[in-house]
Design a protein around this motif. Structure first.
Motif, PDB file in Angstrom:
ATOM      1  N   PHE A 151       0.848  -1.183   0.000  1.00  0.00           N
ATOM      2  CA  PHE A 151       0.000   0.000   0.000  1.00  0.00           C
ATOM      3  C   PHE A 151       0.883   1.231   0.000  1.00  0.00           C
ATOM      4  O   PHE A 151       1.818   1.338   0.790  1.00  0.00           O
ATOM      5  N   ARG A 152       0.613   2.168  -0.899  1.00  0.00           N
ATOM      6  CA  ARG A 152       1.413   3.396  -0.980  1.00  0.00           C
ATOM      7  C   ARG A 152       0.490   4.562  -1.322  1.00  0.00           C
ATOM      8  O   ARG A 152      -0.371   4.459  -2.209  1.00  0.00           O
ATOM      9  N   GLU A 153       0.672   5.680  -0.614  1.00  0.00           N
ATOM     10  CA  GLU A 153      -0.102   6.888  -0.892  1.00  0.00           C
ATOM     11  C   GLU A 153       0.819   7.979  -1.422  1.00  0.00           C
ATOM     12  O   GLU A 153       1.967   8.106  -0.977  1.00  0.00           O
ATOM     13  N   TYR A 154       0.299   8.771  -2.365  1.00  0.00           N
ATOM     14  CA  TYR A 154       1.018   9.938  -2.855  1.00  0.00           C
ATOM     15  C   TYR A 154       0.001  11.050  -3.018  1.00  0.00           C
ATOM     16  O   TYR A 154      -0.831  11.032  -3.933  1.00  0.00           O
ATOM     17  N   GLY A 155       0.033  12.025  -2.096  1.00  0.00           N
ATOM     18  CA  GLY A 155      -0.970  13.075  -2.131  1.00  0.00           C
ATOM     19  C   GLY A 155      -2.355  12.476  -1.958  1.00  0.00           C
ATOM     20  O   GLY A 155      -2.635  11.756  -0.994  1.00  0.00           O
ATOM     21  N   ARG A 156      -3.216  12.730  -2.920  1.00  0.00           N
ATOM     22  CA  ARG A 156      -4.571  12.183  -2.879  1.00  0.00           C
ATOM     23  C   ARG A 156      -4.692  10.874  -3.640  1.00  0.00           C
ATOM     24  O   ARG A 156      -5.775  10.306  -3.738  1.00  0.00           O
ATOM     25  N   ASN A 157      -3.593  10.406  -4.213  1.00  0.00           N
ATOM     26  CA  ASN A 157      -3.604   9.150  -4.971  1.00  0.00           C
ATOM     27  C   ASN A 157      -3.126   8.004  -4.087  1.00  0.00           C
ATOM     28  O   ASN A 157      -2.244   8.169  -3.240  1.00  0.00           O
ATOM     29  N   THR A 158      -3.685   6.839  -4.309  1.00  0.00           N
ATOM     30  CA  THR A 158      -3.314   5.650  -3.545  1.00  0.00           C
ATOM     31  C   THR A 158      -3.096   4.493  -4.508  1.00  0.00           C
ATOM     32  O   THR A 158      -3.861   4.316  -5.458  1.00  0.00           O
ATOM     33  N   LEU A 159      -2.046   3.713  -4.256  1.00  0.00           N
ATOM     34  CA  LEU A 159      -1.796   2.503  -5.030  1.00  0.00           C
ATOM     35  C   LEU A 159      -1.759   1.314  -4.083  1.00  0.00           C
ATOM     36  O   LEU A 159      -1.042   1.322  -3.084  1.00  0.00           O
TER      37      LEU A 159
ATOM     38  N   THR B 117      -2.695  -7.806  -8.807  1.00  0.00           N
ATOM     39  CA  THR B 117      -3.793  -6.910  -9.162  1.00  0.00           C
ATOM     40  C   THR B 117      -3.492  -5.532  -8.587  1.00  0.00           C
ATOM     41  O   THR B 117      -3.042  -5.415  -7.447  1.00  0.00           O
ATOM     42  N   LEU B 118      -3.732  -4.520  -9.389  1.00  0.00           N
ATOM     43  CA  LEU B 118      -3.511  -3.142  -8.949  1.00  0.00           C
ATOM     44  C   LEU B 118      -4.840  -2.480  -8.612  1.00  0.00           C
ATOM     45  O   LEU B 118      -5.830  -2.658  -9.318  1.00  0.00           O
ATOM     46  N   GLN B 119      -4.845  -1.694  -7.538  1.00  0.00           N
ATOM     47  CA  GLN B 119      -5.973  -0.826  -7.219  1.00  0.00           C
ATOM     48  C   GLN B 119      -5.449   0.595  -7.118  1.00  0.00           C
ATOM     49  O   GLN B 119      -4.536   0.868  -6.340  1.00  0.00           O
ATOM     50  N   ILE B 120      -6.011   1.464  -7.931  1.00  0.00           N
ATOM     51  CA  ILE B 120      -5.618   2.877  -7.940  1.00  0.00           C
ATOM     52  C   ILE B 120      -6.783   3.694  -7.404  1.00  0.00           C
ATOM     53  O   ILE B 120      -7.886   3.668  -7.959  1.00  0.00           O
ATOM     54  N   GLY B 121      -6.556   4.377  -6.286  1.00  0.00           N
ATOM     55  CA  GLY B 121      -7.606   5.188  -5.678  1.00  0.00           C
ATOM     56  C   GLY B 121      -7.340   6.667  -5.872  1.00  0.00           C
ATOM     57  O   GLY B 121      -6.220   7.140  -5.666  1.00  0.00           O
ATOM     58  N   LEU B 122      -8.367   7.396  -6.280  1.00  0.00           N
ATOM     59  CA  LEU B 122      -8.281   8.839  -6.512  1.00  0.00           C
ATOM     60  C   LEU B 122      -9.323   9.555  -5.660  1.00  0.00           C
ATOM     61  O   LEU B 122     -10.462   9.091  -5.534  1.00  0.00           O
TER      62      LEU B 122
ATOM     63  N   ARG C  53     -15.692  13.310  -3.180  1.00  0.00           N
ATOM     64  CA  ARG C  53     -15.788  12.376  -4.303  1.00  0.00           C
ATOM     65  C   ARG C  53     -14.488  11.577  -4.443  1.00  0.00           C
ATOM     66  O   ARG C  53     -13.402  12.136  -4.345  1.00  0.00           O
ATOM     67  N   SER C  54     -14.629  10.279  -4.674  1.00  0.00           N
ATOM     68  CA  SER C  54     -13.468   9.424  -4.890  1.00  0.00           C
ATOM     69  C   SER C  54     -13.807   8.372  -5.932  1.00  0.00           C
ATOM     70  O   SER C  54     -14.979   8.112  -6.219  1.00  0.00           O
ATOM     71  N   SER C  55     -12.773   7.763  -6.499  1.00  0.00           N
ATOM     72  CA  SER C  55     -12.976   6.670  -7.447  1.00  0.00           C
ATOM     73  C   SER C  55     -11.857   5.661  -7.269  1.00  0.00           C
ATOM     74  O   SER C  55     -10.733   6.019  -6.895  1.00  0.00           O
ATOM     75  N   THR C  56     -12.160   4.396  -7.509  1.00  0.00           N
ATOM     76  CA  THR C  56     -11.188   3.321  -7.378  1.00  0.00           C
ATOM     77  C   THR C  56     -11.186   2.487  -8.652  1.00  0.00           C
ATOM     78  O   THR C  56     -12.247   2.034  -9.094  1.00  0.00           O
ATOM     79  N   LEU C  57     -10.015   2.318  -9.233  1.00  0.00           N
ATOM     80  CA  LEU C  57      -9.854   1.518 -10.440  1.00  0.00           C
ATOM     81  C   LEU C  57      -9.107   0.244 -10.066  1.00  0.00           C
ATOM     82  O   LEU C  57      -7.999   0.303  -9.534  1.00  0.00           O
ATOM     83  N   THR C  58      -9.719  -0.904 -10.304  1.00  0.00           N
ATOM     84  CA  THR C  58      -9.113  -2.193  -9.984  1.00  0.00           C
ATOM     85  C   THR C  58      -8.826  -2.941 -11.273  1.00  0.00           C
ATOM     86  O   THR C  58      -9.729  -3.131 -12.098  1.00  0.00           O
ATOM     87  N   MET C  59      -7.572  -3.368 -11.449  1.00  0.00           N
ATOM     88  CA  MET C  59      -7.218  -4.064 -12.684  1.00  0.00           C
ATOM     89  C   MET C  59      -5.894  -4.781 -12.513  1.00  0.00           C
ATOM     90  O   MET C  59      -4.995  -4.284 -11.845  1.00  0.00           O
ATOM     91  N   PRO C  60      -5.747  -5.941 -13.123  1.00  0.00           N
ATOM     92  CA  PRO C  60      -4.428  -6.561 -13.205  1.00  0.00           C
ATOM     93  C   PRO C  60      -3.661  -5.912 -14.357  1.00  0.00           C
ATOM     94  O   PRO C  60      -4.258  -5.502 -15.350  1.00  0.00           O
ATOM     95  N   PRO C  61      -2.333  -5.766 -14.251  1.00  0.00           N
ATOM     96  CA  PRO C  61      -1.600  -5.187 -15.375  1.00  0.00           C
ATOM     97  C   PRO C  61      -1.634  -6.088 -16.608  1.00  0.00           C
ATOM     98  O   PRO C  61      -1.657  -5.604 -17.744  1.00  0.00           O
ATOM     99  N   PHE C  62      -1.637  -7.420 -16.398  1.00  0.00           N
ATOM    100  CA  PHE C  62      -1.607  -8.353 -17.517  1.00  0.00           C
ATOM    101  C   PHE C  62      -2.868  -9.204 -17.552  1.00  0.00           C
ATOM    102  O   PHE C  62      -3.399  -9.610 -16.520  1.00  0.00           O
ATOM    103  N   ARG C  63      -3.358  -9.449 -18.755  1.00  0.00           N
ATOM    104  CA  ARG C  63      -4.529 -10.310 -18.942  1.00  0.00           C
ATOM    105  C   ARG C  63      -4.116 -11.757 -19.141  1.00  0.00           C
ATOM    106  O   ARG C  63      -4.815 -12.683 -18.716  1.00  0.00           O
TER     107      ARG C  63
END
Length: 359
Positions: free
Chosen positions: A107-115, A199-204, A210-220
């Protein structure tokens, strides 16, 4: 200096041959002057090369590499083949620096972004079992991502060939391509498998409501197969990025000068610093100030102590400035300051200016 002295100073075999061929010409004196000037330039270049070689002889291996890369970058303009790409979010948030062991989430945060990175499984072609993979980590995971993202951007395709190209990339980055239990092929391949399984989760977050979360693996898809009679698993011939990740990569690909990355190929944090500074400088309009506490959160994942982190980070910044002496970055007791830079000082090409709408 008279003409005889100039002739005597010409000692390179090819230049002496030119000199002899010109004897008897009514322009002989002018030709001697020209050839003598070329000889002087060669001699000066040799002396400079000797001084450089002598200075590098007293340096450690990594410092020699940084000094060599600095010289190349200063004398050879960046060209398209020198530019590679990585996803901007990964440039901002990074991966674990060291092997997290049994830990299943990073888990890593940068400003308002989270990975958030979640470890996963891949199917073993020898046993048919879905086997747990660890989290990707270290410089090799970053270099694998840099290479694969670059190929996807260059080919404009989510499916890319990796079997031969990754071995070539390893050589280009200064790694010997060796097999066996402790060989570099196994190390790079392990990171490729870990990346393929995660799997990556990118939180904004907008900072308010308001927030949004994008969940995706880098490779299919990653194809593996057993090598008959060897008991091993071969390189994957192709890797297919997840379509969402690929489309996001195309929109947010960060250019990286591969020559600079080569100078820091053995350090995860220095690669992160290189990527991060390149990202910030592309659009920096005013001085950027970061406190030591902010820097520790960004780059201090493997330093529990702020004091030890400060010492290590100062060394990392100094090494970055060895390659880019004009880099407008400075450290003091309060933290770090990064100043807007002219395009000639940038690590990567600046973003093109937006055209103003007519009317």
């Amino acid at each position: 200096m008279g003409i005889e002295a100039k002739i005597a100073a010409i000692h390179d075999e090819d230049l002496r041959a030119e000199l002899e061929a010109a004897r008897g010409s009514f322009l002989f004196a002018v030709i001697v002057e020209t050839i003598a000037h070329r000889q002087a330039q060669r001699d000066a270049a040799r002396e400079e090369a000797a001084r450089t070689a002598e200075a590098r002889a007293g340096m450690g291996r990594d410092q020699r590499r940084r000094d060599a890369v600095r010289a190349v970058i200063e004398t050879e303009p960046v060209s398209p083949e020198n530019i590679q790409h990585i996803h901007s979010v990964l440039a901002l948030c990074g991966l674990p620096y060291r092997d997290p062991g049994e830990t299943r989430e990073f888990f890593r945060e940068y400003g308002r972004n989270t990975l958030s990175i979640l470890a996963g499984r891949i199917k073993n072609p020898a046993t048919g079992q879905m086997e747990l993979q660890g989290l990707p980590y270290g410089p090799k995971a970053r270099l694998v991502l840099l290479h694969l993202c670059t190929e996807a951007v260059r080919q404009r395709s989510p499916t890319i060939e990796v079997a031969d190209s990754l071995s070539g990339f390893m050589r280009e980055m200064g790694f010997a391509v060796t097999g066996g239990e402790r060989g570099t092929i196994r190390q790079f391949k392990e990171q490729l498998n870990r990346l393929a399984a995660c799997t990556l989760q990118i939180g904004l977050w907008d900072g308010q409501s308001r927030s949004s979360t994008l969940t995706m693996p880098p490779f299919r898809k990653l194809d593996l197969w057993r090598v008959e009679g060897q008991g091993g698993v071969a390189w994957s011939k192709t890797v297919q990025f997840h379509q969402d990740f690929y489309e996001n990569l195309i929109k947010h690909a960060l250019p990286v000068d591969i020559r600079a990355a080569r100078a820091f190929s053995g350090s995860a944090r220095k690669l992160d610093l290189l990527f991060w500074v390149g990202y910030r400088l592309r659009a920096l309009q005013r001085p950027l100030r970061l406190s030591w506490d902010n820097l520790h959160k960004q780059f201090g994942a493997d330093n529990g102590s702020l004091r030890s982190f400060r010492q290590a980070f100062k060394a990392d910044v100094a090494h970055l400035c060895e390659v880019f002496p004009k880099l407008p970055i400075s450290l003091d007791e309060a933290g770090m300051q990064l100043l807007p830079a002219d395009p000639g000082m940038l690590l990567v090409p600046p973003k093109p200016a937006r055209k103003k709408a007519a009317g």
